[in-house]
Scaffold this active site. Structure first.
Site, short mmCIF file in Angstrom:
data_model
loop_
_atom_site.label_atom_id
_atom_site.label_comp_id
_atom_site.label_asym_id
_atom_site.label_seq_id
_atom_site.Cartn_x
_atom_site.Cartn_y
_atom_site.Cartn_z
N HIS A 51 1.01 -1.26 0.02
CA HIS A 51 0.01 0.04 0.03
C HIS A 51 0.71 1.23 0.13
CE1 HIS A 51 -4.01 -1.51 1.65
NE2 HIS A 51 -3.41 -2.60 0.90
N GLU A 53 0.73 3.86 1.75
CA GLU A 53 1.31 4.26 3.26
C GLU A 53 2.48 3.69 3.44
OE1 GLU A 53 -3.39 4.85 3.36
OE2 GLU A 53 -1.83 3.59 2.28
N CYS A 81 -6.43 2.17 5.26
CA CYS A 81 -7.33 1.01 5.87
C CYS A 81 -6.72 0.45 7.08
CB CYS A 81 -6.93 -0.03 4.91
SG CYS A 81 -5.28 -0.79 4.81
N CYS A 84 -2.85 -0.01 7.41
CA CYS A 84 -2.16 1.13 7.35
C CYS A 84 -2.33 1.99 8.51
CB CYS A 84 -2.44 1.89 5.91
SG CYS A 84 -1.94 0.85 4.39
#
Length: 163
Positions: A51, A53, A81, A84
């Site tokens: 992801h 992040e 999410c 993260c």
């Protein structure tokens, strides 16, 4: 200054979209300098952890030479999410600035707010809505194109079997 950092996160989100990845971008700022950046790479890496992040946190921790990112601000185009948000808490990032909220998976206020759970030892200040329209439009455009592509898949090449 928030919009300037978010513009960089949006540029990274656009890069993700150009690589057929969900358009989410992230930058981490420390003392007026970007020390970490990332964008979604799940498909190209075949890794559910890739992801935006996580990519940015890894880069920032490497820059700082420490897992604690206590004096940093993270800018991301979409509300984090659960994974993260947890990584942000674990990295001790004190402040997160978000573009669009994520009603399907967001854990900074949409579904749950992990940043302000009473029992966690670290709290995260969060700001939402910075360049929200641009962030949302990028996602809507991406998923709109994906739906059209799924509705009209390319026709397979005709194979001559009479050779």
């Amino acid at each position: 200054m928030e919009e300037e950092w978010m513009k960089e996160a949006l540029r990274l989100a656009e890069k993700a979209a150009s690589e057929d990845e969900t358009p989410i971008g992230c930058v981490i700022e420390y003392q007026g300098k970007i020390i970490g950046k990332g964008y979604n790479k799940r498909n190209q890496m075949g890794n559910p952890l890739a992801h935006a992040e996580i990519e940015a946190i890894n880069e920032a921790a490497h820059y700082m030479g420490d897992w604690r990112l206590e004096d940093c601000t993270l800018y991301v185009t979409l509300e984090p999410c659960p994974m993260c948000a947890g990584a942000i808490i674990q990295a001790r990032i004190p402040r997160v600035v978000m573009g669009a909220m994520n009603p399907k998976a967001g854990c900074a206020g949409s579904i749950i707010d992990l940043f302000h759970q009473e029992k966690f030892n670290h709290k995260v200040e969060s700001v939402s809505g910075v360049m929200e329209e641009e962030s949302r439009a990028l996602l809507q455009d991406f998923f709109g194109k994906m739906r059209k592509r799924d509705e009209n898949p390319p026709k397979p090449a005709r194979v001559d079997t009479k050779g």
